[in-house]
Write a protein that holds these residues in place. Structure first.
Motif, mmCIF file in Angstrom:
data_model
loop_
_atom_site.group_PDB
_atom_site.id
_atom_site.type_symbol
_atom_site.label_atom_id
_atom_site.label_comp_id
_atom_site.label_asym_id
_atom_site.label_seq_id
_atom_site.Cartn_x
_atom_site.Cartn_y
_atom_site.Cartn_z
ATOM 1 N N GLY A 1 -8.657 23.722 -1.776
ATOM 2 C CA GLY A 1 -7.814 22.775 -2.174
ATOM 3 C C GLY A 1 -8.460 21.556 -3.046
ATOM 4 N N ASN B 1 -8.224 23.230 -6.603
ATOM 5 C CA ASN B 1 -7.072 23.142 -7.387
ATOM 6 C C ASN B 1 -6.380 22.019 -7.651
ATOM 7 O OD1 ASN B 1 -5.659 25.929 -7.383
ATOM 8 N ND2 ASN B 1 -6.532 25.976 -5.245
ATOM 9 N N ALA B 2 -6.906 20.803 -6.773
ATOM 10 C CA ALA B 2 -6.780 19.380 -7.047
ATOM 11 C C ALA B 2 -7.282 18.901 -8.504
ATOM 12 C CB ALA B 2 -7.201 18.496 -5.987
ATOM 13 N N LEU C 1 -5.145 20.409 -11.131
ATOM 14 C CA LEU C 1 -4.016 19.824 -11.416
ATOM 15 C C LEU C 1 -4.250 18.335 -12.299
ATOM 16 C CD1 LEU C 1 -2.053 20.223 -8.051
ATOM 17 C CD2 LEU C 1 -1.478 21.329 -10.068
ATOM 18 N N THR D 1 -2.247 16.034 -6.531
ATOM 19 C CA THR D 1 -1.870 16.974 -5.859
ATOM 20 C C THR D 1 -0.706 16.777 -4.896
ATOM 21 O OG1 THR D 1 -4.022 17.792 -5.621
ATOM 22 C CG2 THR D 1 -2.315 18.842 -4.242
ATOM 23 N N PRO E 1 2.335 16.740 -12.763
ATOM 24 C CA PRO E 1 1.397 15.800 -12.171
ATOM 25 C C PRO E 1 1.716 14.301 -12.486
ATOM 26 C CG PRO E 1 0.078 17.592 -12.619
ATOM 27 C CD PRO E 1 1.133 17.765 -13.385
#
Length: 360
Positions: A186, A189-190, A193, A301, A323
């Motif tokens: 997490g 990928n956060a 983004l 996210t 985002p």
């Protein structure tokens, strides 16, 4: 490496013992990483320009971003070179945590490199297909968490601690593995983004890494851990060298990545740095504090999740674009304003996260 060398030179002059001090080595790692980034950066940018490895801008994105097309990307490789190189130079290589963070960061960097390579070299707009990207992220994260779980020697190493409460802790047992897996993947990928504007992701990464470095140092020091009533975790103090290297490399990279950017980090940098933050938080048992300090990453996210869910369920969009940093751009905020305001928010969140160490 240099720590080992200083040990061998002690018989020549006791002054070499100064390199045994953790805080000094953390500072030297930060300075070394920054120096590597700033010295190698111009050559990397020139080489990427020669190879025409430039960023492709989405047509549905803000129109102001179209001028960025062709800006060299995959600059995250420069960050990884500086981080990993400085860590190997200044960290205690007999410490298992050092190797876990090095290998995990390199693995996520390799996944990001393949994704970037397919996009900018092979001109495959899909990059690495999502299912394959998440598969290899899962393999790397699970390997890391299983290793941490099987080599844990004290209950504290697999216990979840809740900020603000002295006695709220949950011994997770085998649930440590899936929980830590989600934290690492997490976080990776956060950060990825968030990497959508010049310098937007790298400076919060520097700040959060600095905060985690402080936590690692305190958790690895028996007296400070006892004073603050946090779990004492032997050996985690060495991670302050790794965090210092991230901070130094990030600041060096920001020299070229600040608006208007001369280079982008790409997935090779964003995925690796996000995973690095997640692993350090897992090892130091401060995952919840990571969510606080990395609140900007969490917000980015959540904005994507909310946008996608709303559109699929109702056919309507909550934000003008996700985002969320693109939402503010389309509302008329100049890019530098979005970036600096997100930086300011991160400063406050990191300070708040550090405050939880005492507010228990």
């Amino acid at each position: 490496m240099l720590m080992w060398l200083s040990e061998q030179l002690l018989f020549l002059d006791p002054g070499f013992g100064v390199f045994q001090y953790l805080t000094l080595r953390a500072i030297l790692a930060a300075c070394s990483a920054m120096l590597i980034s700033m010295l190698v950066g111009p050559f990397v940018i020139a080489r990427l320009n020669d190879l025409q490895i430039g960023q492709t801008i989405r047509s549905e994105g803000p129109e102001s971003h179209l001028v960025k097309a062709g800006t060299p990307t995959m600059g995250g490789a420069l960050i990884l070179l500086a981080v990993l190189g400085s860590t190997v130079l200044w960290a205690d290589l007999d410490n298992r945590y050092v190797w876990i963070v090095i290998v995990t960061t390199a693995a996520f960097g390799a996944i990001g490199w393949v994704d970037d390579y397919r996009k900018v070299v092979r001109k495959d707009t899909r990059g690495l297909p999502a299912r394959w990207k998440y598969l290899w992220q899962s393999v790397a994260a699970l390997a890391c968490t299983v290793l941490l779980f099987t080599t844990a020697v004290t209950p504290e190493e697999t216990t979840l601690y809740v900020p603000f409460f002295k006695d709220v802790a949950w011994s997770m047992g085998w649930l440590f593995v899936p929980f830590s897996y989600f934290v690492i993947v997490g976080s990776s990928n956060a950060v990825n983004l968030t990497d959508g504007l010049d310098g937007l992701a790298i400076m919060p990464t520097v700040m959060v890494a600095t905060g985690l470095g402080v936590i690692a140092y305190l958790a690895g020091h028996v007296e400070f851990a006892d004073y603050l009533n946090i779990a004492y975790l032997s050996g985690t103090g060495e991670l302050v060298v790794f965090c210092g290297a991230i901070a130094g490399a990030g600041l060096g990279f920001l020299w070229f990545n600040t608006y208007p950017a001369m280079i982008f980090m790409g997935d090779v940098g964003a995925l690796a740095l996000g995973a690095a933050l997640g692993v350090v938080a897992v090892i130091t048992r401060h995952e919840i504090v990571l969510f606080i300090m990395g609140g900007i990453f969490v917000l980015e996210t959540l904005s994507v999740i909310i946008q996608v869910s709303s559109f699929k369920l109702t056919g309507r969009r909550v934000f003008r674009m996700a985002p969320i940093h693109h939402h503010f751009e389309l509302k008329g905020w100049p890019e530098p304003r979005v970036i600096v305001r997100f930086w300011i928010i991160t400063v406050m969140l990191v300070l708040f996260g550090l405050a939880t160490l005492k507010l228990r």
